[in-house]
Design an enzyme around this catalytic site. Structure first.
Site: not given
Ligand code: UD1
Length: 421
Positions: A23-24, A96, A120, A125, A308, A330
Site C-alpha cells: 500500500k505504501n 493523510r 491523527c 505528523r 508499522d 518514530v
Molecule cells: C509513512 C508511512 C507510515 C509509516 C511512516 C514511518 C505511508 C503512506 N505511510 O508515513 O505507514 O508509519 O512512514 O515509517 O507511506 N515529521 C515531521 N515533519 C515532516 C514530516 C514528518 O515532523 O515534515 C515527523 C512525523 O510527525 C513523524 C516522523 O517525522 O513523527 C516520521 O514521519 P514520516 O516518515 O513522514 O511518515 P509518513 O510519510 O507520514
C-alpha cells in the site's frame, strides 16, 4: 455499514499466505503518475480502502482512472490535463498520505492546493519538512483557510538536508525534483523500500533519480515523463504481520511472494524470541518453538525495526516468558492498542515513548476497538491467541491497509468471521 471481526482464538496457524502489493508504495506511485503524460498501468496494487481513496482523489483532479476490472490489482491511469489542482479536505482527512500529490501537482502544473492534514491517532505528523524543501526549490507556500497553497512557475533543483528521514517528505521532494530545472540532492533521505519502488517507477517513466535506498538521493530534472507499466513491490508490513501471526499462535506459516530482504530487523527479532525462520528469495517461513522469549524492540527509520510493526510485536510480547521493552521513537503517540490489549488481560505500562510488557500465560477474548491500521492488526493477533471470542469493532481501519485479512487468516486455519454489526 459497521462491521466487526469475530475471532475464536487458540488455533495454531499453519499453511501458506500470499502477500499483497505494498500500500505504501502504491500510494505515492499513483500520485506520481500525475507527473507523467499518457497511460500508465500499475500491477500488483493491493485491493484496500486507502487505494480506493487515492483512486477517488485522482478522479477528483481529473485523471482518468480505470474502474476496478476483473483483476482488482491492476490500475490504469491516463494523464491528460488536470481539471482541478486541489486535494480537498474530505479526502485528505480520511487519508493523510494524500499529501503526496503535492509535489507532483506543483512540479507538473506550477500550482497545488492541498488540504492541510490535521492531527491523527498516532501523533501530530506535521509536514513542515515537505513544505520547507519545496520552498527551497523555489515554491511560494501559503496557508489559506486550512489549505496549503503552493505555486512555482518552474521549480529549481536545490540541496536539501532533512532533519529527519521523513518517508512522505522524501517522496514529495523526489517527485517535485523530477521536473525541476537542474539537480536536487536530498541528504538524510528516507531509505525505505517504498522509496526505491517509487524511484524505479519514475526512472522507467524517464526520470533521473539515483541513490534511492541510501542516505543521499540525487535527482536530475528532465523535461517530461511518459506513462509506463510497473509492478508494485510486496507489502513488507503485511508479510511481517502474518509472520507474527504464526509466532503468536505457536504455528508455522510460510509467507510467499514477499521480499524477506525488506524484513531484516523483524526477522532478526523473531529469531531472538526463539522462532525458527527460513527465507528464500521471495518467501519466508516462521515456526514457533514454544513460549516466546521476551525481546525488546526500538522503532527506527528503515532499515531499523519498523514502527508499522510495533503494535503487532507488542501483542506478541504480551504472551512472552518475561518482560520486554517496546520503544516507539518514530511517532510520539503510537500506543493506542495498549489500552485495548489490557482489556484482554495483557500487562503493559506506558511511560512516554516506552511500553513495558510483562508476559502473561494467556490472553482472554474481549470486545475491543480499532484506532488505526496497525493497532488493529495487533488486536487481530491478540484475538488469534486469546481464549474464547474476541469481537473487534471499527474494522474499517484494518480494511484501509490489509487486503481480505479474514480470508487470508481463515486459509491458515484461524476461526475468524466478519459480521455486520
Ligand atoms: C509513512 C508511512 C507510515 C509509516 C511512516 C514511518 C505511508 C503512506 N505511510 O508515513 O505507514 O508509519 O512512514 O515509517 O507511506 N515529521 C515531521 N515533519 C515532516 C514530516 C514528518 O515532523 O515534515 C515527523 C512525523 O510527525 C513523524 C516522523 O517525522 O513523527 C516520521 O514521519 P514520516 O516518515 O513522514 O511518515 P509518513 O510519510 O507520514
Amino acid at each position: 455499514m459497521m462491521e466487526k471481526l469475530i475471532i475464536k482464538g487458540g488455533r495454531r496457524l499453519s499453511g501458506t499466505v500470499l502477500t499483497s502489493g505494498a500500500k505504501n508504495a502504491a500510494l505515492p506511485i499513483l500520485a506520481a503518475t500525475i507527473l507523467t503524460e499518457g497511460k500508465s498501468r500499475l500491477l500488483n496494487v493491493p485491493d484496500v480502502v486507502d487505494i480506493d481513496s487515492m483512486r477517488k482523489l485522482l478522479s477528483t483532479l481529473g485523471v482518468a482512472v480505470s474502474s476496478p476490472g476483473e483483476d482488482r490489482h491492476i490500475i490504469e491511469v491516463n494523464i491528460g490535463a488536470l481539471s482541478r489542482l486541489e486535494a480537498p479536505y474530505d479526502l485528505v482527512r480520511k487519508m493523510r498520505a494524500s499529501v503526496v500529490v503535492l509535489g507532483p501537482m506543483l512540479a507538473r502544473y506550477g500550482r497545488a492546493r492541498v488540504s492541510m492534514p490535521g492531527g491523527c491517532a498516532i501523533g501530530e505528523r506535521p509536514i513542515d519538512m515537505h513544505l520547507a524543501a519545496l520552498a527551497k526549490m523555489g515554491a511560494t507556500i501559503e496557508i489559506d483557510h486550512g489549505y496549503i497553497e503552493a505555486r512555482a512557475r518552474q521549480l529549481v533543483g536545490a540541496r536539501i538536508s532533512l532533519d529527519y528521514p521523513t518517508v512522505g517528505g522524501t517522496e514529495n521532494i523526489i517527485c517535485a525534483a523530477t521536473l525541476a530545472k537542474g539537480t536536487t540532492v536530498i541528504d538524510n533521505a528516507a531509505r525505505e523500500p517504498e522509496i526505491v519502488d517509487l524511484a524505479d517507477f519514475l526512472n522507467a517513466a524517464g526520470a533521473r533519480v539515483s541513490g534511492a535506498g541510501t542516505h543521499q538521493v540525487t535527482v536530475d530534472g528532465v523535461d517530461g515523463l511518459t506513462g509506463v507499466e510497473h509492478s508494485i513491490i510486496p507489502d513488507r508490513i503485511e508479510a511481517g504481520t502474518y509472520a507474527l501471526a504464526a509466532a503468536i499462535t505457536g504455528g508455522e506459516v510460510t509467507v510467499s511472494r514477499c521480499n524477506p530482504g525488506d524484513l531484516g530487523a523483524p526477522l532478526e527479532k523473531l529469531l531472538e524470541a526463539g522462532c525458527e525462520v527460513e527465507t528464500s528469495e521471495d518467501s519466508l517461513t516462521v515456526k514457533a518453538t514454544g513460549r516466546a522469549r521476551p525481546v525488546g524492540i526500538t522503532t527506527q527509520p528503515y532499515p531499523g525495526y519498523p514502527t508499522d510493526l510495533q503494535a503487532q510485536w507488542l501483542a506478541f510480547m504480551t504472551l512472552a516468558d518475561g518482560s520486554s521493552i517496546v520503544r516507539e521513537t518514530v511517532f510520539e503517540r503510537r500506543f493506542a492498542h495498549v489500552q485495548e490489549l489490557r482489556r484482554m488481560g495483557a500487562k503493559i505500562t506506558v511511560d512516554g515513548d516506552m511500553a513495558v510488557v510483562t508476559g502473561v500465560e494467556r490472553l482472554q477474548g474481549a470486545p475491543v476497538m480499532c484506532t488505526d491500521i496497525r493497532a488493529s492488526a495487533s488486536l487481530v493477533l491478540a484475538g488469534l491467541a486469546a481464549e474464547n471470542s474476541t469481537v473487534i469493532s471499527r474494522i474499517y481501519h484494518i480494511d484501509r491497509g490489509y487486503e481480505r485479512i479474514e480470508e487470508k487468516l481463515r486459509a491458515l486455519g484461524a476461526d475468524i468471521a466478519r459480521k455486520r454489526a
